[in-house]
Design a protein around this motif. Sequence first.
Motif, PDB file in Angstrom:
ATOM      1  N   SER A 126      -1.175   5.815  -3.642  1.00 42.65           N
ATOM      2  CA  SER A 126      -2.150   5.849  -2.505  1.00 42.65           C
ATOM      3  C   SER A 126      -3.535   5.437  -2.998  1.00 42.65           C
ATOM      4  O   SER A 126      -4.629   5.718  -2.816  1.00 42.65           O
ATOM      5  N   ASP A 127      -3.426   4.334  -4.113  1.00 39.04           N
ATOM      6  CA  ASP A 127      -4.655   3.927  -4.478  1.00 39.04           C
ATOM      7  C   ASP A 127      -4.663   2.472  -4.652  1.00 39.04           C
ATOM      8  O   ASP A 127      -5.623   1.464  -5.209  1.00 39.04           O
ATOM      9  N   GLY A 131       2.631   7.965  -0.274  1.00 45.96           N
ATOM     10  CA  GLY A 131       2.267   8.288  -1.648  1.00 45.96           C
ATOM     11  C   GLY A 131       3.266   9.170  -2.296  1.00 45.96           C
ATOM     12  O   GLY A 131       3.854  10.002  -1.687  1.00 45.96           O
ATOM     13  N   THR A 185       0.867  -1.434  -0.065  1.00 45.22           N
ATOM     14  CA  THR A 185       0.159  -0.055   0.107  1.00 45.22           C
ATOM     15  C   THR A 185       0.800   1.295  -0.001  1.00 45.22           C
ATOM     16  O   THR A 185       0.577   2.079  -0.399  1.00 45.22           O
ATOM     17  N   LYS A 186       2.041   1.115   0.486  1.00 46.86           N
ATOM     18  CA  LYS A 186       2.913   2.466   0.771  1.00 46.86           C
ATOM     19  C   LYS A 186       3.963   2.598  -0.204  1.00 46.86           C
ATOM     20  O   LYS A 186       3.360   2.933  -1.406  1.00 46.86           O
ATOM     21  N   SER A 243      -2.136   7.583   6.406  1.00 46.28           N
ATOM     22  CA  SER A 243      -1.349   6.365   5.797  1.00 46.28           C
ATOM     23  C   SER A 243       0.091   7.013   5.438  1.00 46.28           C
ATOM     24  O   SER A 243       0.249   8.166   5.987  1.00 46.28           O
ATOM     25  N   SER A 282       1.810  13.781   3.093  1.00 46.46           N
ATOM     26  CA  SER A 282       0.724  13.710   3.910  1.00 46.46           C
ATOM     27  C   SER A 282       1.263  13.737   5.211  1.00 46.46           C
ATOM     28  O   SER A 282       2.461  13.722   5.356  1.00 46.46           O
TER      29      SER A 282
END
Length: 375
Positions: A195-196, A321, A188-189, A318, A325
């Motif tokens: 980030s999708d 990405g 995921t990272k 999270s 963030s």
Amino acid sequence: MDIKPKITPIYQSSVFKFEDLNELELYFGESGSRYLYSRNGNPNSDELADMVNTLEGGAGAVATGSGMAAIFAALLVCCQAGDHVLCAADIYGGSSSLIDKELSRMGISVTYVPFEQLYDLAQFVQPTTRLLLAETMSNPLLRVADLRRLADECHRLGLKLVVDNTFATPILTKPLSLGADLVLHSVTKYIAGHSDVTAGVVVAADPEIAARLKQMGVLYGLTLSPMESWLAVRGLKTLHLRMPAHSQNALTVANFLQEQPAVRAVYYPGLPDHPQHELAKQQGGGLFGGMMSILLADDAETVNRFMQRSQQFPFAPSLAGVDSSLSYPLGTSHRYLTPEQQTDLGITVGLVRLSVGIEPVEGLLADLQQALAAE
């Protein structure tokens, strides 16, 4: 028509066809010769697993539906009811929650090892201890583990070393080459990077453990979907470009934040005053990744004002990405630790974790400056 796609198509199929019983027997007789059912394996999920396995230098890998599924698989492949595991105290909160709340129900117990005692494990080992779980760079304070030293200590005591390499990625550090037995990622990272995707992967150094991981993936239904696999592979192809960009931006941001009066501390391995700076430099090939944490005043309103004013670092729990963030460990990833554990780990009201993206860094600095000016 002879179709030869340059990019692997998305095999969005739950099942694959057989001509007859002979083909069925070939499937069971020749491992990897064909596909039967996407829970058992799919060209897209296998492509992702194979690519990460190659990057990490493993003997085999399995792609999973999330990073948590990867942690689960990596631990359970080594353990059974009655076993005991060691876990670095500086660990992702989800990892500790999995062990405390779920693996404990399977009869697997845990002892948490403070960072300062990671290289002296004998005092924590029990007759049923099977492994140590640690992170290359800890979440959220970016403490860096000496993986070769850690692997030597584990193997001296007959333990497996399981390393969560999510923050570093194989672009910075290859734990298996330093002696680790299993390495896992939240795909995921950084690996997917946009980030999708929600996904994970586990890589084993031992072919027998790799085969067991694949069996577990089938029986527990951990297998990643074709679409998520395809997206993750697409992201992975630029990982070697993205990680230096993340690292360069993060170092610039960290140096800038050290000069800001409202920032009480910056936790980033690329800074010369970081306790493991030289280790991180050597183990990461001169790159330090895109993750850092900063300490503001231990006041919720101060943190809220910073979050509300920042436009380039949205509060999105999270990381990694291409877009920057921020997150809040006390209220998200480490929310379910006891207050004592949070205090021991330095996770306080003022701690904010930044994931620095690959945007033009001048915009990031300007945004942080105006967000902190309120303080």
